[in-house]
Write an enzyme that holds these catalytic residues in place. Sequence first.
Site, PDB file in Angstrom:
ATOM      1  NE  ARG A 207     -17.267  10.376  12.480  1.00 13.64           N
ATOM      2  CZ  ARG A 207     -16.469  10.186  13.534  1.00 13.64           C
ATOM      3  NH1 ARG A 207     -16.927   9.507  14.586  1.00 13.64           N
ATOM      4  NH2 ARG A 207     -15.243  10.631  13.551  1.00 13.64           N
TER       5      ARG A 207
ATOM      6  CG  ASP B 147     -10.397  12.847  16.458  1.00 13.54           C
ATOM      7  OD1 ASP B 147     -10.456  13.018  17.692  1.00 13.54           O
ATOM      8  OD2 ASP B 147     -10.927  11.883  15.889  1.00 13.54           O
TER       9      ASP B 147
HETATM   10  C1  LIG Z   1     -11.994   9.794  17.739  1.00 10.78           C
HETATM   11  C2  LIG Z   1     -12.331   9.544  16.351  1.00 10.78           C
HETATM   12  O1  LIG Z   1     -13.308  10.021  15.867  1.00 10.78           O
HETATM   13  S1  LIG Z   1     -11.309   8.599  15.394  1.00 10.78           S
HETATM   14  C3  LIG Z   1     -11.833   8.907  13.743  1.00 10.78           C
HETATM   15  C4  LIG Z   1     -11.508  10.264  13.291  1.00 10.78           C
HETATM   16  N1  LIG Z   1     -10.092  10.469  13.192  1.00 10.78           N
HETATM   17  C5  LIG Z   1      -9.431  10.084  12.074  1.00 10.78           C
HETATM   18  O2  LIG Z   1     -10.050   9.605  11.155  1.00 10.78           O
HETATM   19  C6  LIG Z   1      -7.930  10.262  12.002  1.00 10.78           C
HETATM   20  C7  LIG Z   1      -7.404   9.577  10.780  1.00 10.78           C
HETATM   21  N2  LIG Z   1      -5.969   9.672  10.647  1.00 10.78           N
HETATM   22  C8  LIG Z   1      -5.352  10.761  10.161  1.00 10.78           C
HETATM   23  O3  LIG Z   1      -5.985  11.764   9.869  1.00 10.78           O
HETATM   24  C9  LIG Z   1      -3.875  10.662   9.937  1.00 10.78           C
HETATM   25  O4  LIG Z   1      -3.432   9.355  10.054  1.00 10.78           O
HETATM   26  C10 LIG Z   1      -3.037  11.526  10.909  1.00 10.78           C
HETATM   27  C11 LIG Z   1      -3.385  12.992  10.729  1.00 10.78           C
HETATM   28  C12 LIG Z   1      -3.249  11.124  12.339  1.00 10.78           C
HETATM   29  C13 LIG Z   1      -1.552  11.317  10.523  1.00 10.78           C
HETATM   30  O5  LIG Z   1      -1.441  11.611   9.161  1.00 10.78           O
HETATM   31  P1  LIG Z   1      -0.046  11.838   8.449  1.00 10.78           P
HETATM   32  O6  LIG Z   1       0.789  12.747   9.261  1.00 10.78           O
HETATM   33  O7  LIG Z   1      -0.310  12.224   7.032  1.00 10.78           O
HETATM   34  O8  LIG Z   1       0.598  10.406   8.504  1.00 10.78           O
HETATM   35  P2  LIG Z   1       1.794   9.861   7.651  1.00 10.78           P
HETATM   36  O9  LIG Z   1       2.669  10.962   7.187  1.00 10.78           O
HETATM   37  O10 LIG Z   1       2.416   8.772   8.441  1.00 10.78           O
HETATM   38  O11 LIG Z   1       1.057   9.216   6.387  1.00 10.78           O
HETATM   39  C14 LIG Z   1       1.671   8.305   5.521  1.00 10.78           C
HETATM   40  C15 LIG Z   1       0.728   8.039   4.387  1.00 10.78           C
HETATM   41  O12 LIG Z   1      -0.458   7.436   4.885  1.00 10.78           O
HETATM   42  C16 LIG Z   1      -1.586   8.203   4.490  1.00 10.78           C
HETATM   43  N3  LIG Z   1      -2.561   8.192   5.570  1.00 10.78           N
HETATM   44  C17 LIG Z   1      -2.365   8.463   6.877  1.00 10.78           C
HETATM   45  N4  LIG Z   1      -3.513   8.317   7.568  1.00 10.78           N
HETATM   46  C18 LIG Z   1      -4.447   7.936   6.664  1.00 10.78           C
HETATM   47  C19 LIG Z   1      -5.815   7.618   6.774  1.00 10.78           C
HETATM   48  N5  LIG Z   1      -6.442   7.658   7.947  1.00 10.78           N
HETATM   49  N6  LIG Z   1      -6.473   7.268   5.650  1.00 10.78           N
HETATM   50  C20 LIG Z   1      -5.832   7.230   4.460  1.00 10.78           C
HETATM   51  N7  LIG Z   1      -4.531   7.509   4.296  1.00 10.78           N
HETATM   52  C21 LIG Z   1      -3.843   7.856   5.395  1.00 10.78           C
HETATM   53  C22 LIG Z   1      -1.058   9.593   4.250  1.00 10.78           C
HETATM   54  O13 LIG Z   1      -1.942  10.301   3.384  1.00 10.78           O
HETATM   55  C23 LIG Z   1       0.296   9.288   3.650  1.00 10.78           C
HETATM   56  O14 LIG Z   1       0.099   8.936   2.292  1.00 10.78           O
HETATM   57  P3  LIG Z   1       1.265   9.090   1.175  1.00 10.78           P
HETATM   58  O15 LIG Z   1       2.402   8.235   1.623  1.00 10.78           O
HETATM   59  O16 LIG Z   1       0.621   8.597  -0.066  1.00 10.78           O
HETATM   60  O17 LIG Z   1       1.618  10.537   1.132  1.00 10.78           O
HETATM   61  O1  LIG Z   2     -15.700   8.979  17.021  1.00  9.12           O
HETATM   62  C1  LIG Z   2     -15.057   8.283  17.733  1.00  9.12           C
HETATM   63  C2  LIG Z   2     -14.637   8.647  19.048  1.00  9.12           C
HETATM   64  O2  LIG Z   2     -13.922   7.865  19.692  1.00  9.12           O
HETATM   65  O3  LIG Z   2     -15.035   9.740  19.476  1.00  9.12           O
HETATM   66 MG   LIG Z   3     -16.375  10.788  18.114  1.00  6.82          MG
END
Ligand SMILES: CC(=O)SCCNC(=O)CCNC(=O)[C@H](O)C(C)(C)COP(=O)(O)OP(=O)(O)OC[C@H]1O[C@@H](n2cnc3c(N)ncnc32)[C@H](O)[C@@H]1OP(=O)(O)O
Ligand SMILES: O=CC(=O)O
Ligand SMILES: [Mg+2]
Length: 561
Positions: A177, A462
């Site tokens: 994206r 986010d």
């Molecule tokens: C509105 C929108 O646009 S939604 C789409 C955009 N937003 C996103 O993509 C958010 C994605 N999610 C994240 O960034 C994360 O999950 C967070 C920041 C919310 C939380 O992350 P953390 O605090 O690191 O979570 P946590 O400590 O529970 O993670 C545990 C493990 O899962 C992994 N992990 C957590 N979230 C993700 C993810 N989305 N993708 C891959 N791995 C992940 C961490 O890297 C960690 O790995 P490890 O055990 O190997 O060290």
């Molecule tokens: O990108 C996704 C959203 O919910 O905003």
């Molecule tokens: Mg969005």
Amino acid sequence: MELETSVYRPNVAVYDSPDGVEVRGRYDQVFAKILTRDALGFVAELQREFRGHVRYAMECRREAKRRYNSGAVPGFDPSTKFIRDGEWVCASVPPAVADRRVEITGPVERKMIINALNSGAKVFMADFEDALSPSWENLMRGQVNLKDAVDGSITFNDKARNKVYKLNDQVAKLFVRPRGWHLPEAHILIDGEPATGCLVDFGLYFFHNYAKFRQTQGSGFGPFFYLPKMEHSREAKIWNSVFERAEKMAGIERGSIRATVLIETLPAVFQMNEILYELRDHSVGLNCGRWDYIFSYVKTFQAHPDRLLPDRVLVGMGQHFMRSYSDLLIRTCHKRGVHAMGGMAAQIPIRDDPKANEMALDLVKKDKLREVRAGHDGTWAAHPGLIPICMDAFSHMGNNPNQIKSMKRDDASAITEEDLLQIPRGVRTLEGLRLNTRVGIQYLAAWLTGSGSVPLYNLMEDAATAEISRVQNWQWIRYGVELDGDGLGVRVSKELFGRVVEEEMERIEKEVGKDKFKRGMYKEACKMFTKQCTAAELDDFLTLAVYDHIVAHYPINASRL
Ligand SMILES: CC(=O)SCCNC(=O)CCNC(=O)[C@H](O)C(C)(C)COP(=O)(O)OP(=O)(O)OC[C@H]1O[C@@H](n2cnc3c(N)ncnc32)[C@H](O)[C@@H]1OP(=O)(O)O
Ligand SMILES: O=CC(=O)O
Ligand SMILES: [Mg+2]
């Protein structure tokens, strides 16, 4: 390959840029493998060919905003009724991505990319947008990481935990994206002007990865993209032309590149057919970007005090306007033969509280069951810990890879403008104002220090979710709304907000600890957030207004050596 970017050494090397292109970001020999003369030349070609179109599209956004601010409301465009009524379909779905029942999303960080690709999800959406703070370092490392991921060589050595990460044999399909059309890339100047952020993201990624991706991931198709924050089909038309230009450069078949468009602005909900029509050779569906959509509802109606939102926590998919949006998206996509993707539940696993964890997971389960029963073909997960629940909910589809042919192809005209615009119901509380403030400041502090997605109060935050906090505060202050949900009958004012900010800053300091509070950018974030919430005019985007604070130009003399 392990990513090792070099230490800063001023005045020693410059990127090899074509005429008219100046790279102002820090030099790094690893970044130089991405910022090659040919790749920069391709980005420059895109910029020169499309900058006029982008400028015009942004002017049209401003013109639409003037209309909404003078009392108009968005609606279906009578001049494109023939597209909505027509019997066309999009190009058929590439077999590689027929089944997208669970998609994990995350920023383009190295460890996250490996974890996401290995997560068991069908798709990983690697994000340069809502989940990424677009600093030079994040963007360029992100490009390096994606290149290593596509060629399969990506590794990450977590020295502190003595753990080496590498890809499994089976990985999720990669979608990327790029940023929205409105964001510039200040570290790359083309003909003296900042480049368009999304053309940099798209151009560099496409240039370096199309061939390998099509071989290993796309079975002859691809690369695949998600396209954010569009407001009108004219913006989709620009993307379509960018794709055609890229396919021509690469010498690959027209229609190879595929993209899912996020419907995440209120004006775009009235343009779903038109957007799919413009991208009909390159489409793989639409997605309910629910968080930006809520933000956009407030932004679009910023001059309509009769359309104020209740507390942020009350604006969920159960609200009539949100359900109507999801329903219309499903009907539209299925009529046109493409995926209708659901959205993101904000809950994430809660490690230290089993009961709260169970409740959070139950909310995710209910949300996903609602989506699959409504007819969605897949959904988003923010965290690997949520994938089993999402998979389980989408097992409702049985052995079918999607529900495109089986669910809701009936007449979309049953859903009206009134349904889509219905004012959300619920109360407003002082706790709502406090939570918005606490979350907004902490998110911004994280963003300013390089993190674009963070866990706050057990939810994923986010750029999109933080936008809701910002614009809701602005709206409540601007119209002096009554906080009718806590029986106090207090009206929101700048003075009340000032006190809330002070108290919430004290609470944040207590929660994160004095040391982290001092080291972090909480005070700067507080200043910026307060300014935006109390501005006479609403800023269009939180991250655009504070972008200058993360721009770090490499010394200009050095880049001319
Ligand atoms: C509105 C929108 O646009 S939604 C789409 C955009 N937003 C996103 O993509 C958010 C994605 N999610 C994240 O960034 C994360 O999950 C967070 C920041 C919310 C939380 O992350 P953390 O605090 O690191 O979570 P946590 O400590 O529970 O993670 C545990 C493990 O899962 C992994 N992990 C957590 N979230 C993700 C993810 N989305 N993708 C891959 N791995 C992940 C961490 O890297 C960690 O790995 P490890 O055990 O190997 O060290
Ligand atoms: O990108 C996704 C959203 O919910 O905003
Ligand atoms: Mg969005």
